[in-house]
Design a protein around this motif. Structure first.
Motif, PDB file in Angstrom:
ATOM      1  N   ALA A  52       0.834  -1.209   0.000  1.00 37.75           N
ATOM      2  CA  ALA A  52       0.000   0.000   0.000  1.00 37.75           C
ATOM      3  C   ALA A  52       0.864   1.252   0.000  1.00 37.75           C
ATOM      4  CB  ALA A  52      -0.930  -0.010   1.213  1.00 37.75           C
ATOM      5  N   GLU A  53       1.934   1.254   0.805  1.00 39.09           N
ATOM      6  CA  GLU A  53       2.855   2.394   0.816  1.00 39.09           C
ATOM      7  C   GLU A  53       3.569   2.534  -0.516  1.00 39.09           C
ATOM      8  OE1 GLU A  53       3.998   2.338   5.597  1.00 39.09           O
ATOM      9  OE2 GLU A  53       5.305   1.390   4.104  1.00 39.09           O
ATOM     10  N   ALA A  54       3.902   1.423  -1.131  1.00 39.61           N
ATOM     11  CA  ALA A  54       4.551   1.468  -2.445  1.00 39.61           C
ATOM     12  C   ALA A  54       3.616   2.060  -3.489  1.00 39.61           C
ATOM     13  CB  ALA A  54       4.993   0.069  -2.857  1.00 39.61           C
ATOM     14  N   ALA A  55       2.335   1.725  -3.426  1.00 40.87           N
ATOM     15  CA  ALA A  55       1.368   2.290  -4.371  1.00 40.87           C
ATOM     16  C   ALA A  55       1.255   3.797  -4.196  1.00 40.87           C
ATOM     17  CB  ALA A  55       0.009   1.620  -4.175  1.00 40.87           C
ATOM     18  N   GLN A  56       1.213   4.274  -2.937  1.00 42.17           N
ATOM     19  CA  GLN A  56       1.162   5.712  -2.690  1.00 42.17           C
ATOM     20  C   GLN A  56       2.427   6.406  -3.196  1.00 42.17           C
ATOM     21  OE1 GLN A  56       0.485   6.142   1.512  1.00 42.17           O
ATOM     22  NE2 GLN A  56      -1.623   5.388   1.411  1.00 42.17           N
ATOM     23  N   ALA A  57       3.579   5.790  -2.964  1.00 41.80           N
ATOM     24  CA  ALA A  57       4.836   6.380  -3.433  1.00 41.80           C
ATOM     25  C   ALA A  57       4.882   6.451  -4.954  1.00 41.80           C
ATOM     26  CB  ALA A  57       6.020   5.569  -2.903  1.00 41.80           C
ATOM     27  N   LEU A  58       4.416   5.397  -5.623  1.00 40.91           N
ATOM     28  CA  LEU A  58       4.394   5.412  -7.086  1.00 40.91           C
ATOM     29  C   LEU A  58       3.482   6.509  -7.612  1.00 40.91           C
ATOM     30  CD1 LEU A  58       4.318   1.591  -7.930  1.00 40.91           C
ATOM     31  CD2 LEU A  58       6.171   3.196  -8.397  1.00 40.91           C
ATOM     32  N   ALA A  59       2.322   6.705  -6.953  1.00 44.73           N
ATOM     33  CA  ALA A  59       1.412   7.766  -7.386  1.00 44.73           C
ATOM     34  C   ALA A  59       2.056   9.138  -7.210  1.00 44.73           C
ATOM     35  CB  ALA A  59       0.108   7.682  -6.599  1.00 44.73           C
ATOM     36  N   ALA A  60       2.748   9.343  -6.078  1.00 49.57           N
ATOM     37  CA  ALA A  60       3.415  10.636  -5.839  1.00 49.57           C
ATOM     38  C   ALA A  60       4.537  10.861  -6.840  1.00 49.57           C
ATOM     39  CB  ALA A  60       3.954  10.683  -4.409  1.00 49.57           C
ATOM     40  N   ILE A  61       5.304   9.822  -7.135  1.00 44.85           N
ATOM     41  CA  ILE A  61       6.403   9.954  -8.101  1.00 44.85           C
ATOM     42  C   ILE A  61       5.855  10.257  -9.489  1.00 44.85           C
ATOM     43  CG2 ILE A  61       8.269   8.698  -9.242  1.00 44.85           C
ATOM     44  CD1 ILE A  61       8.669   7.159  -6.618  1.00 44.85           C
ATOM     45  N   ALA A  62       4.765   9.580  -9.877  1.00 48.04           N
ATOM     46  CA  ALA A  62       4.175   9.823 -11.191  1.00 48.04           C
ATOM     47  C   ALA A  62       3.666  11.257 -11.312  1.00 48.04           C
ATOM     48  CB  ALA A  62       3.037   8.836 -11.432  1.00 48.04           C
ATOM     49  N   GLU A  63       3.093  11.790 -10.237  1.00 43.67           N
ATOM     50  CA  GLU A  63       2.610  13.173 -10.268  1.00 43.67           C
ATOM     51  C   GLU A  63       3.764  14.147 -10.457  1.00 43.67           C
ATOM     52  OE1 GLU A  63       0.184  16.313  -7.374  1.00 43.67           O
ATOM     53  OE2 GLU A  63       0.289  14.181  -6.873  1.00 43.67           O
ATOM     54  N   GLN A  64       4.867  13.920  -9.739  1.00 40.63           N
ATOM     55  CA  GLN A  64       6.023  14.810  -9.875  1.00 40.63           C
ATOM     56  C   GLN A  64       6.694  14.653 -11.240  1.00 40.63           C
ATOM     57  OE1 GLN A  64       6.426  17.157  -7.656  1.00 40.63           O
ATOM     58  NE2 GLN A  64       4.688  16.207  -6.592  1.00 40.63           N
ATOM     59  N   GLU A  65       6.665  13.451 -11.781  1.00 42.50           N
ATOM     60  CA  GLU A  65       7.217  13.263 -13.130  1.00 42.50           C
ATOM     61  C   GLU A  65       6.414  14.046 -14.158  1.00 42.50           C
ATOM     62  OE1 GLU A  65       7.879  11.788 -17.054  1.00 42.50           O
ATOM     63  OE2 GLU A  65       6.001  11.586 -15.929  1.00 42.50           O
ATOM     64  N   ASP A  66       5.095  14.026 -14.006  1.00 42.35           N
ATOM     65  CA  ASP A  66       4.235  14.790 -14.918  1.00 42.35           C
ATOM     66  C   ASP A  66       4.497  16.280 -14.782  1.00 42.35           C
ATOM     67  OD1 ASP A  66       1.758  14.922 -16.727  1.00 42.35           O
ATOM     68  OD2 ASP A  66       1.154  16.174 -15.032  1.00 42.35           O
ATOM     69  N   LEU A  67       4.630  16.761 -13.539  1.00 40.25           N
ATOM     70  CA  LEU A  67       4.906  18.183 -13.314  1.00 40.25           C
ATOM     71  C   LEU A  67       6.263  18.564 -13.889  1.00 40.25           C
ATOM     72  CD1 LEU A  67       4.361  20.947 -12.069  1.00 40.25           C
ATOM     73  CD2 LEU A  67       5.202  20.055  -9.888  1.00 40.25           C
ATOM     74  N   ASN A  68       7.272  17.731 -13.679  1.00 42.57           N
ATOM     75  CA  ASN A  68       8.600  18.033 -14.202  1.00 42.57           C
ATOM     76  C   ASN A  68       8.593  18.082 -15.727  1.00 42.57           C
ATOM     77  OD1 ASN A  68      11.417  18.527 -13.741  1.00 42.57           O
ATOM     78  ND2 ASN A  68      11.837  16.429 -14.384  1.00 42.57           N
ATOM     79  N   GLY A  69       7.826  17.179 -16.342  1.00 39.18           N
ATOM     80  CA  GLY A  69       7.726  17.211 -17.802  1.00 39.18           C
ATOM     81  C   GLY A  69       7.045  18.471 -18.299  1.00 39.18           C
ATOM     82  N   ARG A  70       6.016  18.926 -17.582  1.00 38.25           N
ATOM     83  CA  ARG A  70       5.334  20.156 -17.982  1.00 38.25           C
ATOM     84  C   ARG A  70       6.240  21.374 -17.808  1.00 38.25           C
ATOM     85  NH1 ARG A  70       0.108  19.336 -19.079  1.00 38.25           N
ATOM     86  NH2 ARG A  70      -0.845  17.402 -18.354  1.00 38.25           N
ATOM     87  N   ILE A  71       7.036  21.369 -16.751  1.00 33.90           N
ATOM     88  CA  ILE A  71       7.980  22.472 -16.544  1.00 33.90           C
ATOM     89  C   ILE A  71       8.994  22.508 -17.686  1.00 33.90           C
ATOM     90  CG2 ILE A  71       9.810  23.343 -15.046  1.00 33.90           C
ATOM     91  CD1 ILE A  71       8.236  22.207 -12.674  1.00 33.90           C
ATOM     92  N   ARG A  72       9.505  21.356 -18.042  1.00 34.17           N
ATOM     93  CA  ARG A  72      10.492  21.293 -19.132  1.00 34.17           C
ATOM     94  C   ARG A  72       9.875  21.781 -20.442  1.00 34.17           C
ATOM     95  NH1 ARG A  72      15.355  18.679 -19.231  1.00 34.17           N
ATOM     96  NH2 ARG A  72      16.226  18.215 -21.289  1.00 34.17           N
ATOM     97  N   ARG A  73       8.638  21.372 -20.710  1.00 34.05           N
ATOM     98  CA  ARG A  73       7.975  21.844 -21.923  1.00 34.05           C
ATOM     99  C   ARG A  73       7.732  23.352 -21.853  1.00 34.05           C
ATOM    100  NH1 ARG A  73       1.755  20.381 -23.734  1.00 34.05           N
ATOM    101  NH2 ARG A  73       1.589  21.999 -25.320  1.00 34.05           N
ATOM    102  N   ASN A  74       7.395  23.839 -20.682  1.00 35.36           N
ATOM    103  CA  ASN A  74       7.103  25.262 -20.523  1.00 35.36           C
ATOM    104  C   ASN A  74       8.335  26.123 -20.792  1.00 35.36           C
ATOM    105  OD1 ASN A  74       5.245  27.440 -19.560  1.00 35.36           O
ATOM    106  ND2 ASN A  74       6.786  27.614 -17.957  1.00 35.36           N
ATOM    107  N   VAL A  75       9.479  25.751 -20.191  1.00 36.77           N
ATOM    108  CA  VAL A  75      10.691  26.543 -20.397  1.00 36.77           C
ATOM    109  C   VAL A  75      11.184  26.408 -21.833  1.00 36.77           C
ATOM    110  CG1 VAL A  75      11.333  26.462 -17.957  1.00 36.77           C
ATOM    111  CG2 VAL A  75      12.142  24.679 -19.501  1.00 36.77           C
ATOM    112  N   LEU A  76      10.962  25.250 -22.444  1.00 36.18           N
ATOM    113  CA  LEU A  76      11.343  25.094 -23.847  1.00 36.18           C
ATOM    114  C   LEU A  76      10.534  26.030 -24.730  1.00 36.18           C
ATOM    115  CD1 LEU A  76      12.793  23.606 -26.163  1.00 36.18           C
ATOM    116  CD2 LEU A  76      10.965  21.888 -26.087  1.00 36.18           C
TER     117      LEU A  76
END
Length: 429
Positions: free
Chosen positions: A273-297
């Motif tokens: 259960a903790e691993a599932a929560q961690a994966l969800a948090a990591i996926a959210e930050q990965e999406d945000l980081n990708g949007r930031i990279r696209r934004n600055v580009l």
């Protein structure tokens, strides 16, 4: 029937407002006020279900004080269709109400940016704006502003359909068009909002579908700092600079969020259960980081276009180059975050595999323990066993046999434990 229902809900809503006012004065009928509060939500639902012609007819029958309330509940996508159905007098009233929050004009006063209330052409004739900001404007608003300044204002809903090669260009009359993405970082809802910029003379026109933190920040800075901007081009560059700062702030938040996940991942144990929560948090930050990279580009492409076409003065060129250097530094941070995200993702997946291996190990131990028991059970079910124990009462013989099976199972378990201890002592420390 729907129009009558709208009027009925309006009466109930106004009654609820009166009761709420009575509560503030110590009115005892609090339960009745709470009972009538949902009528506004019902009214919003009914208004959304009506067609443009029905809404226009309903607005025409309402009193002047009720029109703003119902008009504020009309979905934006239906606003243009409803305005086409109403008469000229009511259309002017509705357009003025919409412009009060969709149109912002700014002019310079003593070196500072000053917002001017715009509700009619007379208001525009009295000001000399350097920035006209439109937030989710209707077609009528775009046509009205475009006719006054002699340009065509794009529809925010059409900005996402542009090809990449058509996002930055200069028209023959000197108008500069730029279509850029700006980051909107909200918890659980991060996305890139397209914004259209038009530089017409010394005036900057910006069109977008919703409010953005970068624009609020720039309005605040320009109002409080004297000499912060001098024309529309300065305003455009400052918006791009603020967007880079906003992206940097979002990266810091991403660092913090991943740090919290890292503390959890680097523990010795982690449940599924903790691993599932961690994966969800990591996926959210990965999406945000990708949007930031696209934004600055996207910001870099816009600034590179302005520099390459030699559309900036010497001080503005220096500012643009500084923003490009800031963006270049952000690229390294986004790349580092992607590596960190991949590491944390692999670590979480590793914990999931370890947990699965533990389950498989338990099943393996059970199968090893029961393997000799299956052999003994097969022997016990053979006719030869009955022949060997024919002189022994069957309760006693099968009782001894059952006890023997438990003894064999216990001995198998002890042997497995001794083997594990021996293997663990042989591992290098």
């Amino acid at each position: 029937m729907s129009r009558e229902f709208v009027k009925e809900l309006l009466i109930k809503h106004k009654t609820a407002e009166a009761l709420d006012a009575g509560q503030k004065l110590g009115h005892p009928r609090q339960d009745m006020a709470a009972q009538h509060k949902p009528h506004l939500d019902q009214l919003r639902t009914v208004v959304a279900q009506l067609g443009p012609a029905q809404l226009a007819a309903t607005l025409a029958e309402l009193s002047p004080e009720d029109v703003p309330l119902v008009w504020g509940l009309v979905p934006h996508k239906m606003a243009d269709a409803v305005l086409d159905e109403v008469d000229a007098q009511l259309r002017e009233v509705l357009e003025q109400q919409h412009r009060s929050y969709s149109l912002n004009a700014f002019e310079l006063a003593d070196g500072r940016l000053k917002q001017v209330a715009i509700s009619s052409s007379q208001d525009l004739n009295r000001v000399k704006p350097i920035w006209v900001d439109l937030v989710d404007p209707t077609r009528t608003d775009r046509e009205w502003i475009g006719h006054h300044f002699g340009l065509e204002i794009p529809d925010p809903d059409d900005l996402t359909d542009l090809e990449a090669s058509a996002r930055f260009y200069v028209e023959e009359n000197g108008q500069i068009h730029l279509h850029s993405d700006f980051l909107l970082d909200r918890e659980g809802d991060s996305r890139n909002i397209p914004v259209a910029f038009i530089l017409h003379g010394d005036i900057l026109f910006s069109v977008r579908s919703e409010e953005l933190p970068v624009f609020r920040l720039q309005r605040l800075r320009a109002r409080t700092q004297k000499g912060y901007v001098t024309d529309g081009t300065d305003m455009l560059l400052d918006l791009y600079a603020a967007d880079a700062e906003y992206s940097a702030d979002s990266l810091e938040d991403c660092y913090t969020a991943l740090g919290e996940v890292g503390k959890q991942v680097l523990n010795e144990t982690m449940t599924d259960a903790e691993a599932a929560q961690a994966l969800a948090a990591i996926a959210e930050q990965e999406d945000l980081n990708g949007r930031i990279r696209r934004n600055v580009l996207d910001t870099r492409r816009a600034l590179t276009f302005l520099v390459r076409r030699k559309l900036l003065s010497a001080p503005q060129l220096e500012d643009a180059q500084q923003i490009l250097r800031d963006i270049e530094s952000l690229d390294g941070h986004t790349a580092f975050l992607f590596d960190k995200i991949n590491f944390l993702m692999d670590a979480v997946v590793g914990f999931v595999n370890v947990n699965q291996n533990r389950v498989i190990y338990r099943l393996t131990v059970l199968s090893v323990i029961f393997m000799p028991l299956n052999v003994l059970a097969g022997i016990g079910g053979m006719s030869e066993f009955s022949m060997m124990t024919k002189n022994i009462p069957w309760p006693l013989s099968y009782g001894i046999f059952t006890v023997s099976m438990f003894v064999v199972a216990w001995l198998t378990y002890v042997i497995l434990r001794l083997y594990e201890q021996h293997a663990s002592r042989k591992k290098p420390s």
